[in-house]
Motif scaffolding. Structure first.
Motif, PDB file in Angstrom:
ATOM      1  N   ALA A 152       0.845  -1.199   0.000  1.00 34.89           N
ATOM      2  CA  ALA A 152       0.000   0.000   0.000  1.00 34.89           C
ATOM      3  C   ALA A 152       0.875   1.242   0.000  1.00 34.89           C
ATOM      4  CB  ALA A 152      -0.910  -0.005   1.224  1.00 34.89           C
ATOM      5  N   ARG A 153       0.276   2.364  -0.432  1.00 31.93           N
ATOM      6  CA  ARG A 153       1.024   3.602  -0.477  1.00 31.93           C
ATOM      7  C   ARG A 153       1.300   4.163   0.905  1.00 31.93           C
ATOM      8  NH1 ARG A 153       1.618   6.333  -5.322  1.00 31.93           N
ATOM      9  NH2 ARG A 153       1.959   8.363  -4.435  1.00 31.93           N
ATOM     10  N   GLY A 154       0.446   3.841   1.847  1.00 36.04           N
ATOM     11  CA  GLY A 154       0.522   4.460   3.171  1.00 36.04           C
ATOM     12  C   GLY A 154       1.610   3.865   4.032  1.00 36.04           C
ATOM     13  N   ARG A 155       1.872   4.519   5.157  1.00 36.17           N
ATOM     14  CA  ARG A 155       2.845   3.986   6.094  1.00 36.17           C
ATOM     15  C   ARG A 155       2.137   3.425   7.325  1.00 36.17           C
ATOM     16  NH1 ARG A 155       5.522   9.536   5.206  1.00 36.17           N
ATOM     17  NH2 ARG A 155       3.441   9.687   4.422  1.00 36.17           N
ATOM     18  N   GLU A 189       7.790  -3.293  -5.900  1.00 40.14           N
ATOM     19  CA  GLU A 189       7.274  -2.379  -6.896  1.00 40.14           C
ATOM     20  C   GLU A 189       7.873  -0.986  -6.784  1.00 40.14           C
ATOM     21  OE1 GLU A 189       3.128  -1.931  -6.501  1.00 40.14           O
ATOM     22  OE2 GLU A 189       3.036  -0.625  -8.257  1.00 40.14           O
ATOM     23  N   VAL A 207       3.631  11.895   0.248  1.00 38.58           N
ATOM     24  CA  VAL A 207       5.011  11.605  -0.137  1.00 38.58           C
ATOM     25  C   VAL A 207       5.064  10.176  -0.662  1.00 38.58           C
ATOM     26  CG1 VAL A 207       7.347  11.279   0.684  1.00 38.58           C
ATOM     27  CG2 VAL A 207       6.024  13.209   1.480  1.00 38.58           C
ATOM     28  N   SER A 208       5.593  10.049  -1.882  1.00 39.16           N
ATOM     29  CA  SER A 208       5.558   8.750  -2.546  1.00 39.16           C
ATOM     30  C   SER A 208       6.477   7.733  -1.866  1.00 39.16           C
ATOM     31  CB  SER A 208       5.983   8.952  -3.990  1.00 39.16           C
ATOM     32  OG  SER A 208       6.461   7.762  -4.517  1.00 39.16           O
ATOM     33  N   TYR A 260      10.758  -0.029  -5.763  1.00 37.86           N
ATOM     34  CA  TYR A 260      12.123   0.030  -6.307  1.00 37.86           C
ATOM     35  C   TYR A 260      12.060   0.057  -7.819  1.00 37.86           C
ATOM     36  CZ  TYR A 260      13.746  -0.846  -1.642  1.00 37.86           C
ATOM     37  OH  TYR A 260      14.001  -0.706  -0.325  1.00 37.86           O
ATOM     38  N   ASN A 261      11.156  -0.753  -8.334  1.00 35.31           N
ATOM     39  CA  ASN A 261      10.959  -0.819  -9.761  1.00 35.31           C
ATOM     40  C   ASN A 261      10.538   0.548 -10.300  1.00 35.31           C
ATOM     41  OD1 ASN A 261      10.682  -1.853 -12.232  1.00 35.31           O
ATOM     42  ND2 ASN A 261       8.978  -3.227 -11.778  1.00 35.31           N
ATOM     43  N   ARG A 262       9.595   1.176  -9.622  1.00 31.92           N
ATOM     44  CA  ARG A 262       9.091   2.476 -10.046  1.00 31.92           C
ATOM     45  C   ARG A 262      10.135   3.565  -9.910  1.00 31.92           C
ATOM     46  NH1 ARG A 262       3.122   3.600  -7.868  1.00 31.92           N
ATOM     47  NH2 ARG A 262       2.326   1.676  -8.739  1.00 31.92           N
ATOM     48  N   PHE A 322      13.230   3.417 -10.438  1.00 31.31           N
ATOM     49  CA  PHE A 322      14.151   3.471 -11.560  1.00 31.31           C
ATOM     50  C   PHE A 322      13.502   3.995 -12.831  1.00 31.31           C
ATOM     51  CE2 PHE A 322      16.279   0.364  -8.802  1.00 31.31           C
ATOM     52  CZ  PHE A 322      17.420   1.101  -8.602  1.00 31.31           C
ATOM     53  N   SER A 323      12.197   4.211 -12.814  1.00 28.95           N
ATOM     54  CA  SER A 323      11.578   4.818 -13.989  1.00 28.95           C
ATOM     55  C   SER A 323      11.040   6.210 -13.663  1.00 28.95           C
ATOM     56  CB  SER A 323      10.457   3.917 -14.506  1.00 28.95           C
ATOM     57  OG  SER A 323       9.492   3.742 -13.518  1.00 28.95           O
ATOM     58  N   ASN A 324      11.276   6.691 -12.445  1.00 32.86           N
ATOM     59  CA  ASN A 324      10.815   8.037 -12.087  1.00 32.86           C
ATOM     60  C   ASN A 324      11.923   9.055 -12.366  1.00 32.86           C
ATOM     61  OD1 ASN A 324      10.016  10.412 -10.811  1.00 32.86           O
ATOM     62  ND2 ASN A 324       8.772   9.283  -9.344  1.00 32.86           N
ATOM     63  N   ASP A 325      11.759   9.767 -13.475  1.00 33.95           N
ATOM     64  CA  ASP A 325      12.797  10.704 -13.920  1.00 33.95           C
ATOM     65  C   ASP A 325      13.064  11.796 -12.897  1.00 33.95           C
ATOM     66  OD1 ASP A 325      13.561   9.583 -16.205  1.00 33.95           O
ATOM     67  OD2 ASP A 325      12.242  10.742 -17.521  1.00 33.95           O
TER      68      ASP A 325
END
Lengths: 270, 400
Positions: free
Chosen positions: A33-36, A45, A226-227, A47-49, A51-54
């Motif tokens: 989930a996005r939350g903490r 996911e 915060v992502s 970590y995966n994202r 590396f594609s977040n410019d």
């Protein structure tokens, strides 16, 4: 016995307080989930994202570039300044040191705003130049404060002996003075590097369009959530730092072992 | 190690480009978009953090699509508040081409001539934007801004903890939920909530009304668990608080993570906010900025963007091709009778802002539980300790 237990628990508590936040951050970088708030499942996911977040990657790169360039330059300037200061008389020295301390004690926001105004008056374009100049400015005092004590400890007769043995002053400086104060220079450099990596307030006022650093990017996310990619990149940074520290320490230990062995051999032979 | 890292990065990138949504450019006017193709132009965009579809979550990477389509390089940077944006514009030194402030800040920027008039002849797609969004209070002539998103705020609550049938602003001032309420951590929004509760205008400049609002907020303070902004996500999702106030779009994403949550727009009315695209007066590349605005107004782009941001879209063409489910969601697109009760923030006179700021600090610093004596007493203790240490040291020295 009781004393031992007490001191151990005390240390355990200190470490708990120091590292619990980091541990939680690492833990939640694997959260689905996005939350903490709640842990809903394991995922890579983020970590995966990451590396594609410019935006995050470029700001991370900017942070590294600014930290590296500014701390190297600050180390050079700061070391030269420290050598200069050490040759002053007592009154002058304390006056200059007072000025050096001011920029450390000064609230960061004041430094940031005044630098911004200065750059505007100088008609500099905000970007890497202004950001690096600002970082050099607040890094120099840390270098000076790390190098000066080493200069004070230094034995001047070594330098004189080098001159007596036929060194030119420049050669003596490079061969005797610099190696002597080198630990101080390294400490100053590392301190400048960490301060530069950390800095938010000054960067916030002096960065330009293409030089946004990671702390600014993270801060700008606070309107929306915060992502979790930030958790991921923090974990990556933490791991890199940890590995570097472990490697350095292992090397140190090996060096020490080697030195004690040498000593023992030396003692035996005598 | 390095190789491993790079191959991992590469694999994940491929994985992403496969998944990400791409734009069908066949419907776009290529002549229009490609007129600057080989001119090596760049465009400086300054937007809120996390406020554009960026290719994650299988969404469209808008900046990348724009770069590929037009050959214009996008330099994208982000800010966290309207005030931050204002400082950067006011001081100068940086020339942004596109900024996306909120309503009341746009009014202020227009008044101080920090944004320029937009040439709508060069932005044909602007006709997609519902005219009601740029005939608002903040930009009465509609010449300076193109609406980007809009939304309302309301109450988000946990149905397991709140049993009432009708949830209205008064629930935030109810003793029953002591220690369970989350409030905004900024004066304008916090005052807005209390003003809506008291039936005052959200833009009131009447000093009596402002002081009454502050009194109500002070009374509410013992009930409040915390004053928060984005921390509300975690607190609500984890069930740490029973209710809070937040923006509709963000509340929906909380509900996704915790189905016990529910969002309601109080009948008395709430704040309606609009974020809109503007071009600063010192923009370097107005032509590229016009292309960018037009691109954001294209139906498909706007749709992909709004699906990512989760706020309301002012773009009629995008709403037309939107799924029925989203289109008919009364929280994102509330019915007209609800919107009629809502109010847009406008720029307040300086003295009102000052008074509000002052009252807000008073509310935050007024801590009845400590009785206000903690600070002076601890100060006295610290001073006494210092004196004692100095005296003891001197004594010791003298003995030696």
């Amino acid at each position: 016995m009781i004393k031992k237990i007490l001191s151990r628990t005390y240390i355990a508590f200190i470490f708990l307080f120091l590292y619990a936040p980091i541990a939680i951050l690492i833990f939640f970088s694997f959260n689905k989930a996005r939350g903490r708030g709640v842990f809903t499942g394991f995922t890579l996911e983020w970590y995966n994202r990451l590396f594609s977040n410019d935006l995050i990657l470029t700001s991370f790169l900017n942070t590294i570039i600014v930290a590296a360039v500014s701390s190297v330059l600050a180390t050079i300037i700061g070391t030269m300044a420290a050598i200069g200061i050490s040759s002053f008389n007592k009154k002058m020295k304390s006056a200059i040191m007072g000025v050096t301390y001011i920029s450390i004690i000064n609230p960061e926001i004041v430094t940031g705003v005044s630098l911004m105004l200065l750059f505007v008056i100088m008609k500099l374009k905000f970007g890497f130049t202004t950001l690096i100049l600002a970082h050099i400015t607040f890094n120099i005092p840390y270098v000076i404060l790390n190098v000066l004590p080493k200069l004070r400890q230094q034995d001047n007769s070594l330098y004189e002996a080098a001159l007596d043995l036929g060194c030119t002053p420049t050669l003596a400086f490079w061969k005797v003075v610099i190696p002597d104060i080198f630990p101080g220079i390294v400490a100053g450099f590392l301190m400048a590097l960490t301060y530069s990596l950390d800095d938010f307030v000054v960067s916030y006022f002096t960065s330009g369009i293409t030089s946004q650093t990671l702390p600014i990017t993270i801060y700008s996310m606070t309107r929306k959530r915060v992502s979790p990619e930030i958790n991921a990149i923090s974990t990556v940074i933490f791991t890199i730092v940890l590995i570097t520290l472990v490697i350095i320490n292992i090397k140190e230990i090996k060096k020490e072992k080697y030195l004690t062995q040498l000593k023992r051999k030396f003692n035996k032979n005598n | 190690m390095k190789k491993l890292f790079f191959s991992f990065a590469l694999v994940s990138m491929c994985f992403y480009s496969l998944n990400a949504q791409t734009l069908d450019t066949s419907k776009l006017d290529l002549n229009y978009y490609q007129k600057f193709k080989d001119k090596n132009m760049s465009l400086n965009v300054y937007n809120w953090g996390e406020y554009i579809s960026d290719g994650s979550d299988e969404s469209m990477d808008i900046n990348k699509e724009f770069e590929e389509l037009t050959g214009i390089k996008v330099n994208y940077s982000t800010f966290a508040s309207n005030e931050e944006l204002y400082v950067k514009l006011k001081v100068g030194g940086i020339a942004y081409d596109i900024i996306i402030p909120s309503d009341y800040m746009i009014a202020k920027l227009i008044k101080e001539k920090l944004v320029q008039k937009i040439n709508f002849n060069n932005i044909p797609a602007a006709k997609n934007i519902d005219s009601r969004f740029y005939k608002q209070l903040y930009d009465p002539t509609g010449e300076y801004s193109v609406a980007y998103t809009w939304g309302v705020n309301g109450i988000i609550y946990n149905t397991k903890k709140v049993t009432e049938d009708i949830v209205d602003w008064n629930i935030l001032f109810n003793d029953k939920y002591k220690g369970q309420i989350l409030m905004y951590y900024n004066p304008r929004d916090a005052f807005g909530v209390a003003q809506a509760y008291l039936n005052y205008s959200l833009n009131t400049t009447n000093e009596m009304e402002l002081r009454e609002t502050a009194r109500i907020l002070k009374e509410q303070k013992p009930l409040v668990q915390a004053y928060v902004m984005d921390e509300i996500y975690d607190k609500m999702e984890a069930g740490e608080a029973a209710l809070g106030v937040y923006y509709a779009g963000d509340s929906l994403s909380m509900i996704e993570n915790n189905p016990d949550l529910k969002f309601v727009i109080p009948e008395k009315g709430a704040n309606l906010f609009v974020d809109a695209i503007c071009i600063p007066s010192n923009a370097q590349n107005v032509e590229a900025a016009e292309l960018y605005i037009n691109f954001l107004c294209e139906a498909e782009v706007a749709l992909a963007n709004i699906e990512y941001i989760n706020y309301g879209s002012p773009n009629n063409a995008a709403i037309e091709i939107m799924s029925e489910e989203v289109k008919n969601n009364p929280l994102i697109y509330p019915p007209a009778e609800v919107l009629d009760n809502c109010e847009v923030y406008i720029t307040l006179p300086d003295e009102t802002n000052l008074l509000m700021e002052e009252l807000w600090n008073e509310i935050l610093s007024d801590d009845s539980t400590y009785g206000g004596w903690v600070v002076p007493i601890s100060l006295v203790v610290v001073v006494a300790l210092c004196v004692a240490i100095i005296v003891l040291r001197k004594k010791k020295r003298r003995e030696n």
